[in-house]
Design a protein around this motif. Structure first.
Motif, mmCIF file in Angstrom:
data_model
loop_
_atom_site.group_PDB
_atom_site.id
_atom_site.type_symbol
_atom_site.label_atom_id
_atom_site.label_comp_id
_atom_site.label_asym_id
_atom_site.label_seq_id
_atom_site.Cartn_x
_atom_site.Cartn_y
_atom_site.Cartn_z
ATOM 1 N N VAL A 131 -41.908 13.335 -24.329
ATOM 2 C CA VAL A 131 -41.443 14.695 -24.085
ATOM 3 C C VAL A 131 -41.354 15.450 -25.415
ATOM 4 N N SER A 132 -41.189 16.755 -25.311
ATOM 5 C CA SER A 132 -41.094 17.580 -26.511
ATOM 6 C C SER A 132 -39.653 17.651 -27.000
ATOM 7 N N ARG A 133 -39.485 18.178 -28.200
ATOM 8 C CA ARG A 133 -38.155 18.403 -28.758
ATOM 9 C C ARG A 133 -38.083 19.838 -29.237
ATOM 10 N N SER A 134 -36.887 20.312 -29.541
ATOM 11 C CA SER A 134 -36.732 21.673 -30.041
ATOM 12 C C SER A 134 -37.355 21.793 -31.423
ATOM 13 N N ALA A 135 -37.624 23.046 -31.825
ATOM 14 C CA ALA A 135 -38.172 23.282 -33.163
ATOM 15 C C ALA A 135 -37.210 22.758 -34.228
ATOM 16 N N ALA A 136 -35.907 22.933 -33.997
ATOM 17 C CA ALA A 136 -34.913 22.465 -34.962
ATOM 18 C C ALA A 136 -34.975 20.956 -35.124
ATOM 19 N N ALA A 137 -35.288 20.232 -34.050
ATOM 20 C CA ALA A 137 -35.345 18.772 -34.100
ATOM 21 C C ALA A 137 -36.608 18.260 -34.769
ATOM 22 N N SER B 110 -30.383 13.228 -26.572
ATOM 23 C CA SER B 110 -30.028 13.935 -25.344
ATOM 24 C C SER B 110 -30.736 15.276 -25.322
ATOM 25 N N SER B 111 -30.980 15.788 -24.119
ATOM 26 C CA SER B 111 -31.532 17.141 -24.015
ATOM 27 C C SER B 111 -30.542 18.165 -24.568
ATOM 28 N N ALA B 112 -29.282 17.762 -24.741
ATOM 29 C CA ALA B 112 -28.280 18.650 -25.342
ATOM 30 C C ALA B 112 -28.605 18.966 -26.797
ATOM 31 N N HIS B 113 -29.552 18.237 -27.383
ATOM 32 C CA HIS B 113 -29.937 18.556 -28.765
ATOM 33 C C HIS B 113 -30.488 19.975 -28.870
ATOM 34 N N ARG B 114 -31.023 20.500 -27.763
ATOM 35 C CA ARG B 114 -31.634 21.836 -27.782
ATOM 36 C C ARG B 114 -30.610 22.931 -28.053
ATOM 37 N N SER B 115 -29.356 22.681 -27.734
ATOM 38 C CA SER B 115 -28.306 23.661 -28.018
ATOM 39 C C SER B 115 -27.575 23.338 -29.318
ATOM 40 N N GLY C 269 -16.031 20.819 -27.202
ATOM 41 C CA GLY C 269 -16.706 19.695 -27.847
ATOM 42 C C GLY C 269 -18.206 19.723 -27.654
ATOM 43 N N SER C 270 -18.710 20.691 -26.865
ATOM 44 C CA SER C 270 -20.152 20.745 -26.604
ATOM 45 C C SER C 270 -20.948 21.035 -27.875
ATOM 46 N N ALA C 271 -20.388 21.844 -28.765
ATOM 47 C CA ALA C 271 -21.086 22.129 -30.019
ATOM 48 C C ALA C 271 -21.185 20.875 -30.874
ATOM 49 N N GLY C 272 -20.122 20.091 -30.880
ATOM 50 C CA GLY C 272 -20.133 18.843 -31.633
ATOM 51 C C GLY C 272 -21.109 17.838 -31.045
ATOM 52 N N TYR C 273 -21.175 17.787 -29.715
ATOM 53 C CA TYR C 273 -22.102 16.856 -29.075
ATOM 54 C C TYR C 273 -23.545 17.265 -29.352
ATOM 55 N N GLY C 274 -23.830 18.564 -29.201
ATOM 56 C CA GLY C 274 -25.180 19.046 -29.474
ATOM 57 C C GLY C 274 -25.591 18.781 -30.910
ATOM 58 N N GLN C 275 -24.668 18.977 -31.843
ATOM 59 C CA GLN C 275 -24.957 18.708 -33.250
ATOM 60 C C GLN C 275 -25.290 17.232 -33.462
ATOM 61 N N SER C 276 -24.513 16.348 -32.841
ATOM 62 C CA SER C 276 -24.736 14.913 -33.040
ATOM 63 C C SER C 276 -26.069 14.468 -32.454
ATOM 64 N N LYS C 277 -26.464 15.055 -31.327
ATOM 65 C CA LYS C 277 -27.727 14.669 -30.700
ATOM 66 C C LYS C 277 -28.923 15.256 -31.449
ATOM 67 N N LEU C 278 -28.770 16.452 -32.008
ATOM 68 C CA LEU C 278 -29.800 16.998 -32.888
ATOM 69 C C LEU C 278 -29.951 16.095 -34.111
ATOM 70 N N ALA C 279 -28.826 15.636 -34.648
ATOM 71 C CA ALA C 279 -28.857 14.730 -35.798
ATOM 72 C C ALA C 279 -29.595 13.437 -35.455
ATOM 73 N N ASN C 280 -29.435 12.933 -34.216
ATOM 74 C CA ASN C 280 -30.149 11.719 -33.814
ATOM 75 C C ASN C 280 -31.660 11.884 -33.935
#
Length: 312
Positions: A264-270, A138-143, A161-172
């Protein structure tokens, strides 16, 4: 360049494809498109009754099997019952912004379902996979932020729960990065890719128990979202297009909210290889499930140990 559409999907006759969370939304549309191109599509779903109802709406060769990604015992049972080749595994199922809770195994619900469940499933099925592993992010991985000392939110605020969702999508995305590295190291022709649907009108958008978030989400969906079939196109693109391993696909327009799929691009963290490797190691420890294939270096060392002195 011509925009990619489902018309570009190849003939998938003789191929078996698993789609998790295929009883509704993007998962159902993904399954429908694969079946329309003659794949045998397995709907891996938590609720078999809903799964069968969904399968009845698909014109093509389908099968429904139970899979609860929030329960590692269910993941193990699903994998233990599998004994044929899989052309594509689509890690699509997920939960979004639920109230704070835990999986059967005690993990924070979003991280445990969206990441650890699919991590376990992929590794258990990997010996059968011949083509691709596609993980829906998800684009939510950026947060998103991975707190390796508190992945379960025991000591940090959960709020909506937005922090948890962002964490899970970054993990993906980190999972996809490290999986691709391991596949290359072990010499497998399988590749790992990821995709995100942009903003799509699905029931996932209304799953939050926060009333304000539901209202804001409903308005945003009505004004900006594409339909679920369009939201499935990046997944289909990531599963079949001629793209490199580790690629990330998403909509090409309106800041990746809608439009034909593209890379598409991803965040530096990803893209952090160190964090990807660390997350992988922790995921193995948490699930008790490990990558089933030796790396090239491990194979070389094994060969050396098994070769008699003076042998070649």
């Amino acid at each position: 360049m011509t925009d990619w559409t489902t018309a570009h999907l190849p003939d998938l006759a003789g191929k078996t494809i698993i789609v998790t969370g295929a009883s509704s939304g993007i998962g159902l549309e993904t399954a429908r498109a694969f079946a329309a191109h003659r794949a045998h599509v397995v709907l891996a779903v938590r609720d078999e009754t809903k799964g069968r109802a969904a399968a009845a709406t698909i014109c093509g060769d389908t099968e429904v099997r139970r899979l609860d990604l929030a329960d590692l015992a269910s993941v193990r049972r699903f994998a233990a019952d599998w004994n044929v080749d899989i052309h594509v595994l689509v890690n699509n199922a997920g939960v979004m912004l639920p109230p704070f809770g835990h999986t059967t195994d005690g993990f924070e619900l979003q991280f445990g379902t969206n990441h650890l469940g699919h991590f376990a499933l992929t590794n258990l099925l990997l010996p059968h996979i011949t083509g691709r592993v596609v993980t829906v992010a998800s684009s939510a991985h950026r947060s998103g932020h991975l707190d390796f000392d508190d992945l379960n939110f025991a000591d940090r605020p959960y709020r909506s729960g937005s922090a948890g969702y962002g964490q899970s999508k970054l993990a993906n995305l980190l999972f996809t990065l490290e999986l691709q590295r391991r596949l290359e190291a072990s010499g497998r022709p399988v590749i790992a890719t990821a995709a995100h649907p942009g903003m799509a009108a699905t029931n996932l958008n209304s799953s939050s128990t926060n009333a304000l978030l539901r209202v804001v989400g409903a308005v945003a969906v009505r004004l900006l979202a594409q339909n679920a079939a369009a939201g499935a196109e990046p997944t289909l693109f990531a599963a079949t297009a001629e793209i490199p391993g580790g690629s990330y696909a998403g909509p090409s327009r309106r800041r990746e909210m809608a439009g034909p799929p593209t890379l598409v691009s991803r965040s530096a963290a990803a893209g952090d290889a160190g964090d990807a490797a660390r997350l992988w190691t922790m995921s193995e420890e948490l699930t008790g499930i490990r990558y089933p294939l030796p790396t090239a270096a491990t194979r070389l060392e094994t060969t050396r140990l098994e070769t008699p002195q003076g042998g070649k």
